[in-house]
Design a protein around this motif. Sequence first.
Motif, PDB file in Angstrom:
ATOM      1  N   MET A 130     -12.173   1.530  10.657  1.00 29.78           N
ATOM      2  CA  MET A 130     -11.081   2.480  11.183  1.00 29.78           C
ATOM      3  C   MET A 130      -9.725   2.153  10.209  1.00 29.78           C
ATOM      4  O   MET A 130      -9.011   3.272   9.953  1.00 29.78           O
ATOM      5  CB  MET A 130     -10.720   1.823  12.445  1.00 29.78           C
ATOM      6  N   ILE A 131      -9.246   1.025   9.754  1.00 28.25           N
ATOM      7  CA  ILE A 131      -8.267   1.029   8.830  1.00 28.25           C
ATOM      8  C   ILE A 131      -8.229   1.642   7.601  1.00 28.25           C
ATOM      9  O   ILE A 131      -7.549   2.158   7.180  1.00 28.25           O
ATOM     10  CB  ILE A 131      -7.823  -0.931   8.553  1.00 28.25           C
ATOM     11  N   ASP A 178      -5.097  -5.437   1.205  1.00 23.61           N
ATOM     12  CA  ASP A 178      -3.743  -4.951   0.860  1.00 23.61           C
ATOM     13  C   ASP A 178      -3.032  -4.893   2.230  1.00 23.61           C
ATOM     14  O   ASP A 178      -2.350  -3.699   2.320  1.00 23.61           O
ATOM     15  CB  ASP A 178      -3.443  -4.010  -0.054  1.00 23.61           C
ATOM     16  N   PHE A 179      -3.211  -5.473   3.332  1.00 28.28           N
ATOM     17  CA  PHE A 179      -2.695  -5.286   4.589  1.00 28.28           C
ATOM     18  C   PHE A 179      -1.276  -5.658   4.672  1.00 28.28           C
ATOM     19  O   PHE A 179      -0.694  -6.505   4.070  1.00 28.28           O
ATOM     20  CB  PHE A 179      -3.413  -6.276   5.455  1.00 28.28           C
ATOM     21  N   PRO A 180      -0.390  -4.482   5.572  1.00 31.19           N
ATOM     22  CA  PRO A 180       0.918  -5.028   5.461  1.00 31.19           C
ATOM     23  C   PRO A 180       1.302  -6.139   5.811  1.00 31.19           C
ATOM     24  O   PRO A 180       0.857  -6.855   6.627  1.00 31.19           O
ATOM     25  CB  PRO A 180       1.230  -3.694   6.676  1.00 31.19           C
ATOM     26  N   GLU A 191       3.336   1.309  11.273  1.00 26.99           N
ATOM     27  CA  GLU A 191       3.072   2.673  10.266  1.00 26.99           C
ATOM     28  C   GLU A 191       1.699   2.943  10.298  1.00 26.99           C
ATOM     29  O   GLU A 191       1.002   3.897  10.280  1.00 26.99           O
ATOM     30  CB  GLU A 191       3.711   2.619   8.917  1.00 26.99           C
ATOM     31  N   LEU A 192       0.879   1.674   9.958  1.00 26.40           N
ATOM     32  CA  LEU A 192      -0.634   1.816   9.905  1.00 26.40           C
ATOM     33  C   LEU A 192      -1.332   2.322  11.225  1.00 26.40           C
ATOM     34  O   LEU A 192      -2.343   2.820  11.303  1.00 26.40           O
ATOM     35  CB  LEU A 192      -1.498   0.641   9.340  1.00 26.40           C
ATOM     36  N   PHE A 233      -1.219 -13.072  10.506  1.00 26.25           N
ATOM     37  CA  PHE A 233      -0.048 -12.438  11.444  1.00 26.25           C
ATOM     38  C   PHE A 233       1.336 -12.337  10.587  1.00 26.25           C
ATOM     39  O   PHE A 233       1.953 -13.501  10.071  1.00 26.25           O
ATOM     40  CB  PHE A 233       0.183 -13.483  12.515  1.00 26.25           C
ATOM     41  N   PRO A 234       1.818 -11.223  10.437  1.00 27.01           N
ATOM     42  CA  PRO A 234       3.130 -10.888   9.782  1.00 27.01           C
ATOM     43  C   PRO A 234       4.144 -11.666  10.232  1.00 27.01           C
ATOM     44  O   PRO A 234       4.620 -11.661  11.398  1.00 27.01           O
ATOM     45  CB  PRO A 234       3.298  -9.457   9.809  1.00 27.01           C
TER      46      PRO A 234
END
Length: 424
Positions: A155-156, A165-167, A175-176, A291-292
């Motif tokens: 899905m991503i 290259d995840f946010p 946004e994603l 986890f950001p």
Amino acid sequence: MRRLKATLAATATLLSLALPAWADEPVTLTFYHPQLPWIGSVIESFNATHTGVVIEDQAPAENYSAGDQNVIRGLMTNSAPDVYLASYSGVPSLASILEDRGLDVSLSGFMEEEGEAWVEQNYADAILSLARVGDEQYAMPFTASLPIVYVNKEMIEAAGGSVDDFPTTWDGVIELAQKVNQLGDGSIGLSFSVGGLSDDWFWQMLVMASGNSMLNAEATGIGFDNAAGMEALRITQDMAVKTDMTVYATPTPATQQFLAGKVGMVVESPSEIVGYGKAIGDRFTMRTVKFPLIDAENGGLPAGGAALMMLAQDEKKQAAAWEFMKYMTSGETQANVSRASGYMPTNKQTAEVLKDFYAENPNFLTAFSEMDAARPWFAYPDNTADDVWKGVAPVLDQLQRGKISPQEAMTMVRDHVTSVMANK
């Protein structure tokens, strides 16, 4: 599970003890813990190879909260277990109760006898601090779970994103998620109902990720009444309102939708890796990412999981309990527990043991790579956690539904926590 037993048996052979000098006959210890499907194999392997110590596995508690209450009752009737597996959030309260009764057993002295080099070789101070109260090491970290993001890789990628290259910011995640929503066919970008747990672990994630603490230094009110705290509330609302996220009262619906391949991203404990993987099968590729942090420099993450507390008062039992704790937190045992459960290992040597495993199973490495961000799960004073959360959870629910603003939420949370602290 059979493979786990075999691996643990081999490990225990290396760590086995002859009848130790302090035990003229085998010492039996009672061990109490919440329900964990894999822990029986660890205990069996210890008993099979340690002739000087016998672990009597008591009927498990329904959960950590119930276990804490049973231990407290046991202290009053002189029937408490010799070793108890307590949640990190429960250790400070239990230590305080034990100290008031003159029954507290600090592990600091045992660690000093092992030597500074031994401690350094095995345990990162950030991990030990999870079970430290003041300057005393009241428990040994056994399992740890830092929050991670579970991702539906297909899905991503269909939305133009990348797991590799995840946010690294929540605005990037939002946004994603918006792009995943646009895939159609009922696709849901993100599901993260911050007020939907029975405790405040999700909320602590965001407060600590912003570089704040749950209470101020005087424990009279919140510790996030500032610009960074407002940013945490803003993100909490944006992740729901800007992605049209359905806000749930429990995590169950989000979990079911993710496992069914309908949700692109959910936040959970690494302890779900094994179970989620089995439930998903080959329907899609599940990956995990960090986890950001809201404040990349000062932010941290609350560690879930549990630590081994020594309640035994007899000196021989204490010596035996320490041997059991060393085994349970050794590099090899921790590696086996991590493979079986998904929990982040608490022994530094485990990284080398699991080097090949991590290469083949990158989902397990995510939480381990967050170790530097680990912070103790905040324990509210005087057992006020439930009272605090009963007032904060509804506010976060309304915030994510867009019913109130971040500014209004801050005022409501501030007033409620201040009231609870004033009446504790």
